[in-house]
Design an enzyme around this catalytic site. Structure first.
Site, short mmCIF file in Angstrom:
data_model
loop_
_atom_site.label_atom_id
_atom_site.label_comp_id
_atom_site.label_asym_id
_atom_site.label_seq_id
_atom_site.Cartn_x
_atom_site.Cartn_y
_atom_site.Cartn_z
CE LYS A 5 0.39 -5.16 0.20
NZ LYS A 5 -0.31 -3.88 0.27
CE LYS A 6 -1.27 -6.21 3.55
NZ LYS A 6 -2.58 -5.56 3.71
N1 C2G Z 1 -4.86 3.92 7.40
C1 C2G Z 1 -4.88 4.94 8.35
N2 C2G Z 1 -5.03 4.64 9.68
C2 C2G Z 1 -5.15 3.35 10.07
C3 C2G Z 1 -5.15 2.31 9.13
C4 C2G Z 1 -4.99 2.62 7.78
O1 C2G Z 1 -4.75 6.13 8.02
N3 C2G Z 1 -5.29 3.11 11.39
C5 C2G Z 1 -4.69 4.28 5.99
C6 C2G Z 1 -3.39 3.71 5.41
O2 C2G Z 1 -2.30 4.54 5.75
C7 C2G Z 1 -3.71 3.74 3.93
C8 C2G Z 1 -5.24 3.46 3.89
O3 C2G Z 1 -5.72 3.72 5.21
O4 C2G Z 1 -3.48 5.05 3.39
C9 C2G Z 1 -5.52 2.02 3.51
O5 C2G Z 1 -4.86 1.20 4.43
P1 C2G Z 1 -4.63 -0.34 4.08
O6 C2G Z 1 -5.90 -0.94 3.67
O7 C2G Z 1 -3.84 -0.95 5.19
O8 C2G Z 1 -3.77 -0.19 2.75
P2 C2G Z 1 -2.38 -0.82 2.41
O9 C2G Z 1 -2.50 -2.31 2.47
O10 C2G Z 1 -1.30 -0.15 3.19
O11 C2G Z 1 -2.27 -0.35 0.88
O12 C2G Z 1 -0.34 0.94 -2.88
C10 C2G Z 1 -0.61 0.72 -1.52
C11 C2G Z 1 -1.36 -0.55 -1.33
O13 C2G Z 1 -2.62 -0.48 -1.93
C12 C2G Z 1 -1.42 -1.03 0.08
#
Ligand code: C2G
Length: 132
Positions: A44-45
């Site tokens: 993804k990244k």
């Molecule tokens: N989150 C949040 N506030 C932030 C940062 C993150 O509420 N300041 C939430 C995100 O919206 C998500 C969870 O924390 O619900 C995990 O965030 P990430 O680790 O960035 O996850 P991501 O890479 O978006 O997940 O199927 C989805 C994938 O697993 C990707």
């Protein structure tokens, strides 16, 4: 019993992660978290998380509000995960708003507002600037 399912990478675990997991847990009686694999993050990244998947899973699993964790291998498998974990509610941060509405056939889909002014990317940047 209401079963809640959510997903994330949870790299460099921070307060935004705590907030979303506490609010997800409050929507039901049982919270399962799919922690995205190192390989999924790379695809993804274009980079691996700082913490490897076993460590990210152990951190998330250690929280009192989390009942179960598993490895999320693919973004496309959410329908299978919803069925496998018998989820009643799928919870995602609102950075994903609208993206998972098609799963409303299988369960409720709830998007929670993100916590402002904190992110894994900003933490990496701040550490780089301090040490650079
Ligand atoms: N989150 C949040 N506030 C932030 C940062 C993150 O509420 N300041 C939430 C995100 O919206 C998500 C969870 O924390 O619900 C995990 O965030 P990430 O680790 O960035 O996850 P991501 O890479 O978006 O997940 O199927 C989805 C994938 O697993 C990707």
């Amino acid at each position: 019993m209401t079963r809640v399912l959510t997903f994330g990478t949870f790299d460099l675990f921070h307060i935004g992660h705590v907030n979303v997991l506490l609010r997800a847990a409050a929507l039901g009686d049982h919270l399962t978290v799919g922690v995205s694999s190192d390989a999924l993050n790379f695809s993804k990244k274009g980079r691996y998380p700082v913490y490897r998947e076993e460590h990210r899973m152990a951190i998330v699993h250690s929280l009192a509000c989390v009942d179960e964790v598993f490895v999320e291998e693919s973004l496309e498998l959410k329908g299978d995960y919803i069925k496998e974990h018998r989820a009643d509610v799928l919870v995602m941060g609102d950075d994903w708003a609208g993206r998972f509405d098609h799963y409303k056939e299988l369960c409720d889909v709830v998007y929670l507002p993100r916590t402002a002014e904190v992110s894994t990317t900003d933490i990496i940047q701040a550490i780089r600037e301090d040490l650079g």
